[in-house]
Design a protein around this motif. Structure first.
Motif, short mmCIF file in Angstrom:
data_model
loop_
_atom_site.label_atom_id
_atom_site.label_comp_id
_atom_site.label_asym_id
_atom_site.label_seq_id
_atom_site.Cartn_x
_atom_site.Cartn_y
_atom_site.Cartn_z
N GLU A 41 7.25 -0.52 17.94
CA GLU A 41 7.99 -0.93 19.13
C GLU A 41 9.01 -2.02 18.80
N MET A 42 8.61 -2.97 17.92
CA MET A 42 9.52 -4.06 17.54
C MET A 42 10.76 -3.50 16.82
N THR A 43 10.56 -2.51 16.00
CA THR A 43 11.70 -1.89 15.30
C THR A 43 12.66 -1.28 16.29
N ASN A 44 12.13 -0.57 17.29
CA ASN A 44 12.99 0.04 18.31
C ASN A 44 13.76 -1.03 19.10
N LEU A 45 13.08 -2.12 19.46
CA LEU A 45 13.74 -3.21 20.18
C LEU A 45 14.84 -3.85 19.32
N TYR A 46 14.56 -4.04 18.04
CA TYR A 46 15.54 -4.60 17.11
C TYR A 46 16.78 -3.69 17.03
N HIS A 47 16.57 -2.40 16.85
CA HIS A 47 17.70 -1.46 16.76
C HIS A 47 18.50 -1.44 18.06
N LYS A 48 17.81 -1.51 19.19
CA LYS A 48 18.49 -1.52 20.49
C LYS A 48 19.31 -2.80 20.65
N LEU A 49 18.76 -3.93 20.27
CA LEU A 49 19.50 -5.19 20.31
C LEU A 49 20.79 -5.09 19.49
N MET A 50 20.66 -4.56 18.30
CA MET A 50 21.83 -4.48 17.42
C MET A 50 22.85 -3.48 17.95
N SER A 51 22.40 -2.30 18.39
CA SER A 51 23.34 -1.26 18.82
C SER A 51 23.95 -1.55 20.19
N ASP A 52 23.18 -2.15 21.10
CA ASP A 52 23.67 -2.35 22.47
C ASP A 52 24.37 -3.70 22.69
N ILE A 53 24.03 -4.70 21.89
CA ILE A 53 24.58 -6.03 22.14
C ILE A 53 25.42 -6.55 20.98
N ILE A 54 24.89 -6.55 19.78
CA ILE A 54 25.58 -7.19 18.65
C ILE A 54 26.75 -6.35 18.13
N ILE A 55 26.52 -5.09 17.81
CA ILE A 55 27.59 -4.26 17.24
C ILE A 55 28.80 -4.15 18.17
N PRO A 56 28.63 -4.02 19.50
CA PRO A 56 29.83 -4.01 20.36
C PRO A 56 30.67 -5.29 20.24
N VAL A 57 30.03 -6.42 19.99
CA VAL A 57 30.77 -7.66 19.78
C VAL A 57 31.56 -7.59 18.48
N ILE A 58 30.95 -7.03 17.45
CA ILE A 58 31.62 -6.89 16.15
C ILE A 58 32.78 -5.90 16.28
N GLY A 59 32.56 -4.82 17.01
CA GLY A 59 33.61 -3.83 17.25
C GLY A 59 33.86 -2.88 16.09
N GLU A 60 32.93 -2.81 15.15
CA GLU A 60 33.07 -1.89 14.01
C GLU A 60 31.72 -1.27 13.70
N ASP A 61 31.74 0.00 13.26
CA ASP A 61 30.52 0.62 12.77
C ASP A 61 30.00 -0.24 11.62
N SER A 62 28.68 -0.45 11.58
CA SER A 62 28.14 -1.38 10.59
C SER A 62 26.78 -0.92 10.08
N TYR A 63 26.44 -1.45 8.92
CA TYR A 63 25.08 -1.34 8.42
C TYR A 63 24.39 -2.64 8.77
N ILE A 64 23.14 -2.55 9.23
CA ILE A 64 22.40 -3.74 9.60
C ILE A 64 21.24 -3.95 8.63
N GLN A 65 20.81 -5.18 8.56
CA GLN A 65 19.65 -5.53 7.75
C GLN A 65 18.48 -4.65 8.20
N LYS A 66 17.82 -4.05 7.24
CA LYS A 66 16.73 -3.12 7.54
C LYS A 66 15.59 -3.81 8.29
N THR A 67 15.18 -4.97 7.81
CA THR A 67 14.09 -5.71 8.42
C THR A 67 14.60 -7.11 8.73
N PRO A 68 14.64 -7.50 10.00
CA PRO A 68 15.12 -8.85 10.33
C PRO A 68 14.18 -9.91 9.75
#
Length: 187
Positions: A1-28
């Motif tokens: 569940e934590m992994t899903n929440l992490y991916h959702k945080l990155m895809s829904d909130i952080i990446i839109p701020v960056i404005g570019e397709d990105s690779y994220i750290q696998k494990t925060p």
């Protein structure tokens, strides 16, 4: 569940701020700053490049508890950080050594540093070249936070070589090792 929440945080909130397709750290990285931690040093100014990370990464710091002056971290402005990097000719080991051993350089870092103050629900995105350090937690509460790194795909594809971390894991900053294998798309 934590992994899903992490991916959702990155895809829904952080990446839109960056404005570019990105690779994220696998494990925060989850951090716990305990009150008056005996092994902690406020002199440990560093940036992630000193630890083997690519300079193109973007750092994201997310507190889960209130982070006030006594339980946060301090950061030097990018301009000041770049001046230090240039002065030491981007020799990360020499710069880190100087910060630990040169009292006037340490005092200059302390004078120019800003303490980051955030509340739960906020996040700080910063350039990986910014030099930063922990603050001794002088409160009676444990600071809990998460830090994550990401790299836009265009920057990742232009890396001149594979960066390798200096930590015990010796992470390779490639897909499916340090970074998640799949791309997080910018909307």
């Amino acid at each position: 569940e934590m992994t899903n929440l992490y991916h959702k945080l990155m895809s829904d909130i952080i990446i839109p701020v960056i404005g570019e397709d990105s690779y994220i750290q696998k494990t925060p990285t989850n951090r716990f700053s305990f009150p008056y931690s005996s092994g902690m040093s406020t002199r440990d100014y560093h940036n992630d490049i000193m630890l083997g990370h690519p300079p193109e990464e973007i750092n994201i710091w997310i507190p889960f508890t209130d982070c006030s002056l006594s339980r946060s971290f301090k950061m030097l402005p990018l301009e000041f950080s770049l001046k230090l990097l240039e002065k030491y000719e981007y020799n990360m080991q020499s710069l880190h050594h100087a910060i630990w051993n040169d009292d006037s350089l340490f005092a200059s870092c302390e004078k120019n540093a800003t303490c980051v103050e955030l509340k739960p629900g906020q996040a700080l995105l910063f350039d990986s070249r910014c030099i930063h350090a922990s603050v001794m937690n002088k409160s009676s509460f444990t600071r809990v936070s998460m830090d994550v790194r990401l790299i836009p795909i265009t920057d990742f594809e232009n890396l001149p070589f594979t960066y390798v971390g200096t930590g015990r894991r010796k992470s390779h900053f490639i897909r499916d090792d340090y970074y998640l294998k799949t791309v997080i798309k910018s909307i």
